[in-house]
Write a protein that holds these residues in place. Structure first.
Motif, short mmCIF file in Angstrom:
data_model
loop_
_atom_site.label_atom_id
_atom_site.label_comp_id
_atom_site.label_asym_id
_atom_site.label_seq_id
_atom_site.Cartn_x
_atom_site.Cartn_y
_atom_site.Cartn_z
N LEU A 46 0.83 -1.22 0.00
CA LEU A 46 0.00 0.00 0.00
C LEU A 46 0.86 1.26 0.00
O LEU A 46 1.72 1.44 0.87
N LYS A 47 0.62 2.12 -0.96
CA LYS A 47 1.35 3.39 -1.01
C LYS A 47 0.93 4.26 0.18
O LYS A 47 -0.25 4.48 0.42
N ASN A 48 1.91 4.73 0.92
CA ASN A 48 1.70 5.55 2.12
C ASN A 48 0.85 4.83 3.16
O ASN A 48 0.16 5.46 3.96
N GLY A 49 0.88 3.49 3.12
CA GLY A 49 0.14 2.71 4.10
C GLY A 49 0.91 2.57 5.40
O GLY A 49 1.96 3.18 5.62
N ALA A 50 0.42 1.71 6.26
CA ALA A 50 1.00 1.57 7.60
C ALA A 50 2.44 1.07 7.55
O ALA A 50 3.28 1.52 8.34
N VAL A 51 2.73 0.15 6.64
CA VAL A 51 4.09 -0.38 6.56
C VAL A 51 5.06 0.69 6.06
O VAL A 51 6.14 0.90 6.64
N GLU A 52 4.66 1.38 5.00
CA GLU A 52 5.52 2.43 4.45
C GLU A 52 5.76 3.52 5.49
O GLU A 52 6.90 4.01 5.64
N GLN A 53 4.73 3.92 6.21
CA GLN A 53 4.89 4.95 7.23
C GLN A 53 5.77 4.47 8.39
O GLN A 53 6.54 5.24 8.96
N THR A 54 5.64 3.18 8.74
CA THR A 54 6.50 2.62 9.78
C THR A 54 7.96 2.66 9.35
O THR A 54 8.85 3.07 10.12
N ILE A 55 8.21 2.25 8.10
CA ILE A 55 9.58 2.26 7.57
C ILE A 55 10.14 3.68 7.55
O ILE A 55 11.29 3.92 7.95
N ASN A 56 9.33 4.63 7.11
CA ASN A 56 9.79 6.03 7.04
C ASN A 56 10.16 6.55 8.43
O ASN A 56 11.16 7.27 8.59
N SER A 57 9.36 6.17 9.43
CA SER A 57 9.65 6.61 10.80
C SER A 57 10.93 5.97 11.32
O SER A 57 11.74 6.62 12.00
#
Length: 389
Positions: A46-57
């Motif tokens: 998912l683009k900008n989903g929970a996984v991507e946001q977790t990775i970014n953090s």
């Protein structure tokens, strides 16, 4: 005199829009160097989903990571073994689960066998774990199981088709994150199934033999929130207020059953889910009215109060008639959110009922049910849920 009791929950719980951005900072505070993110392929994509946001953090905090994306519904023993193997191969030192109950249970299961022995079937039961799990953070994406803050890890033995539970305070994540904006695009069917799981998990602790004044207050508020918001969340998944109230409700229900435990709905639902690989929330919803109708005679006054909490008008009714309105309200909620009427609809077969009943009574959730039943009683409940029209 009131009995003594303890009360368990994660030490830190973040709630509200945008809290997912705090994951990196909290991981750094826990001295995580290389966490394993436990999730599924859909959420990872998912683009900008929970996984991507977790990775970014995590990246913003300068923390390396690996990903196990093999989570599936009703997590199996092979899932947790795969996750363990990856954890060891890549030199991970901690776990961050991202998803709903299946992700959290997979992460817990992997953590259990990393530190307490490879055969998790030998650890089924209550407080069987001698050693702590690796540091665990749970990032929640569904308003349902409450697994992000509970001591329960539910795993399916694929060889026997049986679900079992490892219940231990060591399973409780150190930190949980609930950001309702992550739930806005969840499909209606998943919203209904997970929401009904939360509904059941606010009712079973309320009538459990282990309830206490603190869990009662949590159950009451959770039920009211779900009555007010689940139908709206199913009708319009982008209703942020409804999503927020459902997250609040599932957190309260999770805290309640973490301490007051559950009952036959869950012990029987585990058999349905394990045998037919059916969605856990749907299994719970299908069984709820039939189990609780069976339970009424154990404490009619409490069920009458439950009817009032659900918004039913009990004025002028006898205690028993008022209690029956609670069952009516449970059925109405399921119907309104599109739950099937019968366990027949998820593939249940009467030929399996005796074995499932026997295993239901062995399940770790059975012991806190308000009415103590026999195998024959449980078979009859399965049959009633099968014959429902």
């Amino acid at each position: 005199m009131e009995r003594s009791y303890d009360f368990l929950m994660p030490s830190v719980n973040f709630f509200g829009p945008g809290v997912i951005n705090k994951i990196g900072d909290r991981a750094k505070m826990l001295a995580m160097k290389k966490p394993m993110i436990v999730t599924d392929k859909f959420l990872q994509g998912l683009k900008n989903g929970a996984v991507e946001q977790t990775i970014n953090s995590l990246k913003a905090a300068g923390i390396d990571y690996i990903i196990y994306n093999g989570v599936e519904a009703n997590p199996k023993i092979h899932n947790i073994q795969e996750a363990k193997a990856l954890y060891q191969k890549e030199g991970a030192d901690s776990i961050i689960t991202v998803g709903g109950g299946s992700a959290h249970d997979t992460g817990k299961g992997a953590g259990i066998i990393l530190t307490n022995g490879d055969d998790i079937t030998k650890l089924a039961g209550i407080e069987t774990l001698d050693k702590p799990l690796p540091p665990l953070i749970a990032v929640n994406t569904t308003a349902g199981t409450g697994s992000e803050l509970t001591r329960h890890a539910v795993i399916t033995n694929e060889a026997t088709h049986l679900k079992f539970v490892v219940v231990s305070w060591r399973n409780i994540p150190l930190v949980s994150f609930n950001d309702p904006t992550l739930m806005l695009d969840i499909p209606k069917a998943l919203t209904a199934a997970t929401g009904m799981d939360a509904f059941v998990q606010s009712i079973e602790p309320y009538v459990s033999v282990d309830h206490n004044p603190i869990t009662d207050s949590q159950c009451i508020e959770a039920i009211k929130l779900i009555e007010n918001s689940l139908r709206q969340a199913v009708a319009n998944g982008h209703n942020l207020q409804a999503r927020t109230e459902m997250v609040e409700a599932e957190m309260l229900a999770g805290m309640a059953f973490n301490n007051a435990n559950l009952g036959y709905v869950h012990s029987m639902a585990h058999q349905l889910g394990g045998q037919y690989d059916a969605p856990h929330g749907v299994c719970c919803a299908l069984l709820l009215p039939y189990v609780e109708e069976y339970n009424i005679i154990a404490d009619p006054e409490r069920f009458a109060e439950l009817a009032k909490i659900m918004g039913e008008n009990t004025d002028g009714l006898s205690t028993r008639d008022a209690a029956e309105l609670a069952i009516k309200a449970m059925k109405q909620m399921s119907a309104d959110v599109g739950i099937p009427k019968s366990i027949k609809d998820i593939g249940a077969k009467p030929a399996d009922f005796e074995l499932m009943a026997e295993n239901s009574l062995k399940d770790g959730n059975a012991f806190s049910n308000p009415r103590k039943g026999t195998k024959e009683d449980i078979v009859k409940i399965f049959q009633a849920a099968y014959d429902a029209k």
